[in-house]
Design a protein around this motif. Structure first.
Motif, PDB file in Angstrom:
ATOM      1  N   ARG A 188       0.840  -1.201   0.000  1.00 55.81           N
ATOM      2  CA  ARG A 188       0.000   0.000   0.000  1.00 55.81           C
ATOM      3  C   ARG A 188       0.879   1.257   0.000  1.00 55.81           C
ATOM      4  O   ARG A 188       0.607   2.219  -0.722  1.00 55.81           O
ATOM      5  N   GLU A 189       1.919   1.250   0.795  1.00 64.12           N
ATOM      6  CA  GLU A 189       2.788   2.430   0.913  1.00 64.12           C
ATOM      7  C   GLU A 189       3.504   2.723  -0.404  1.00 64.12           C
ATOM      8  O   GLU A 189       3.586   3.868  -0.842  1.00 64.12           O
ATOM      9  N   GLU A 190       4.036   1.686  -1.040  1.00 67.23           N
ATOM     10  CA  GLU A 190       4.762   1.886  -2.285  1.00 67.23           C
ATOM     11  C   GLU A 190       3.827   2.377  -3.393  1.00 67.23           C
ATOM     12  O   GLU A 190       4.158   3.316  -4.129  1.00 67.23           O
ATOM     13  N   LEU A 191       2.662   1.769  -3.519  1.00 66.91           N
ATOM     14  CA  LEU A 191       1.711   2.206  -4.542  1.00 66.91           C
ATOM     15  C   LEU A 191       1.195   3.614  -4.271  1.00 66.91           C
ATOM     16  O   LEU A 191       1.015   4.403  -5.199  1.00 66.91           O
ATOM     17  N   THR A 192       0.967   3.951  -3.017  1.00 63.83           N
ATOM     18  CA  THR A 192       0.508   5.299  -2.677  1.00 63.83           C
ATOM     19  C   THR A 192       1.558   6.333  -3.059  1.00 63.83           C
ATOM     20  O   THR A 192       1.233   7.399  -3.606  1.00 63.83           O
ATOM     21  N   ALA A 193       2.827   6.035  -2.801  1.00 64.64           N
ATOM     22  CA  ALA A 193       3.904   6.961  -3.179  1.00 64.64           C
ATOM     23  C   ALA A 193       3.956   7.145  -4.696  1.00 64.64           C
ATOM     24  O   ALA A 193       4.106   8.271  -5.193  1.00 64.64           O
ATOM     25  N   LEU A 194       3.817   6.052  -5.452  1.00 63.07           N
ATOM     26  CA  LEU A 194       3.797   6.152  -6.909  1.00 63.07           C
ATOM     27  C   LEU A 194       2.597   6.967  -7.375  1.00 63.07           C
ATOM     28  O   LEU A 194       2.712   7.826  -8.253  1.00 63.07           O
ATOM     29  N   TRP A 195       1.440   6.718  -6.784  1.00 61.50           N
ATOM     30  CA  TRP A 195       0.211   7.446  -7.127  1.00 61.50           C
ATOM     31  C   TRP A 195       0.393   8.950  -6.923  1.00 61.50           C
ATOM     32  O   TRP A 195       0.052   9.758  -7.785  1.00 61.50           O
ATOM     33  N   GLU A 196       0.928   9.320  -5.773  1.00 60.40           N
ATOM     34  CA  GLU A 196       1.084  10.742  -5.462  1.00 60.40           C
ATOM     35  C   GLU A 196       1.993  11.432  -6.467  1.00 60.40           C
ATOM     36  O   GLU A 196       1.713  12.549  -6.906  1.00 60.40           O
ATOM     37  N   LYS A 197       3.060  10.775  -6.865  1.00 63.20           N
ATOM     38  CA  LYS A 197       3.982  11.388  -7.822  1.00 63.20           C
ATOM     39  C   LYS A 197       3.396  11.435  -9.227  1.00 63.20           C
ATOM     40  O   LYS A 197       3.529  12.440  -9.930  1.00 63.20           O
ATOM     41  N   LEU A 198       2.751  10.349  -9.656  1.00 64.57           N
ATOM     42  CA  LEU A 198       2.151  10.342 -10.990  1.00 64.57           C
ATOM     43  C   LEU A 198       1.006  11.345 -11.093  1.00 64.57           C
ATOM     44  O   LEU A 198       0.760  11.920 -12.157  1.00 64.57           O
ATOM     45  N   SER A 199       0.297  11.573 -10.003  1.00 61.82           N
ATOM     46  CA  SER A 199      -0.836  12.501  -9.995  1.00 61.82           C
ATOM     47  C   SER A 199      -0.409  13.953 -10.058  1.00 61.82           C
ATOM     48  O   SER A 199      -1.190  14.812 -10.474  1.00 61.82           O
ATOM     49  N   ASP A 200       0.832  14.249  -9.637  1.00 60.20           N
ATOM     50  CA  ASP A 200       1.322  15.616  -9.612  1.00 60.20           C
ATOM     51  C   ASP A 200       1.327  16.181 -11.035  1.00 60.20           C
ATOM     52  O   ASP A 200       2.084  15.739 -11.887  1.00 60.20           O
ATOM     53  N   GLY A 201       0.470  17.137 -11.298  1.00 61.64           N
ATOM     54  CA  GLY A 201       0.361  17.736 -12.625  1.00 61.64           C
ATOM     55  C   GLY A 201      -0.496  16.927 -13.581  1.00 61.64           C
ATOM     56  O   GLY A 201      -0.620  17.287 -14.745  1.00 61.64           O
ATOM     57  N   GLY A 202      -1.067  15.832 -13.092  1.00 66.25           N
ATOM     58  CA  GLY A 202      -1.893  14.970 -13.935  1.00 66.25           C
ATOM     59  C   GLY A 202      -3.374  15.141 -13.646  1.00 66.25           C
ATOM     60  O   GLY A 202      -3.786  16.058 -12.935  1.00 66.25           O
ATOM     61  N   THR A 203      -4.169  14.230 -14.191  1.00 68.47           N
ATOM     62  CA  THR A 203      -5.620  14.251 -14.031  1.00 68.47           C
ATOM     63  C   THR A 203      -6.079  12.902 -13.487  1.00 68.47           C
ATOM     64  O   THR A 203      -5.825  11.864 -14.106  1.00 68.47           O
ATOM     65  N   VAL A 204      -6.748  12.927 -12.347  1.00 71.88           N
ATOM     66  CA  VAL A 204      -7.268  11.697 -11.758  1.00 71.88           C
ATOM     67  C   VAL A 204      -8.483  11.252 -12.568  1.00 71.88           C
ATOM     68  O   VAL A 204      -9.437  12.003 -12.734  1.00 71.88           O
ATOM     69  N   VAL A 205      -8.437  10.023 -13.072  1.00 74.94           N
ATOM     70  CA  VAL A 205      -9.546   9.446 -13.830  1.00 74.94           C
ATOM     71  C   VAL A 205     -10.465   8.687 -12.872  1.00 74.94           C
ATOM     72  O   VAL A 205     -11.680   8.841 -12.918  1.00 74.94           O
ATOM     73  N   VAL A 206      -9.876   7.848 -12.023  1.00 72.19           N
ATOM     74  CA  VAL A 206     -10.596   7.115 -10.975  1.00 72.19           C
ATOM     75  C   VAL A 206      -9.826   7.351  -9.687  1.00 72.19           C
ATOM     76  O   VAL A 206      -8.629   7.033  -9.616  1.00 72.19           O
TER      77      VAL A 206
END
Length: 137
Positions: A90-108
């Motif tokens: 959970r921690e590793e995926l959350t960290a990846l999510w936060e970085k990929l979301s920076d400047g991006g658009t959340v779809v789901v």
């Protein structure tokens, strides 16, 4: 013998920036070969663009990328592919999510789903859509 797969992303002039971003997201160092490095320059304006590049991190993250030259047709298309990052932390995926979301658009939004304890979809600042989840089965 083993076979591995990697998503190969195509860009038009953004491959270097994308590889640097993905290295920052997941770790690892971008490896970049330009058209000039490989002696394959057909348009001097594209000499420093990426003919081959990749990011490979210790956690298994691996993407490849290049810049499609202007002489070749290129269209990103609509939802022509997703990149899936599936893990068990959970921690590793959350960290990846936060970085990929920076400047991006959340779809789901990132959270529990009917098929996974943690799932989300985001289109990053380069127009690449990522699916992140914890495998339930």
């Amino acid at each position: 013998m083993s076979v591995t797969t990697a998503v190969h992303l195509n860009f038009r002039g953004d491959a270097r920036a994308a590889l640097e971003f993905y290295a920052d997201v997941a770790g690892g160092q971008p490896v970049i070969v330009t058209y000039k490095d490989s002696g394959a320059v057909t348009d001097p304006a594209e000499a420093d663009q990426v003919i081959w590049g990749q990011v490979r991190a210790d956690n298994g993250f691996h993407v490849m990328a290049f810049d499609v030259p202007a002489a070749r047709p290129f269209s990103r298309g609509d939802a022509s592919f997703y990149v899936s990052l599936r893990g068990d932390s959970r921690e590793e995926l959350t960290a990846l999510w936060e970085k990929l979301s920076d400047g991006g658009t959340v779809v789901v939004p990132f959270g529990p789903s009917q098929w996974a304890p943690l799932y989300g979809m985001v289109t990053d600042r380069f127009g690449i859509t990522w699916v992140l989840d914890i495998a339930a089965f």
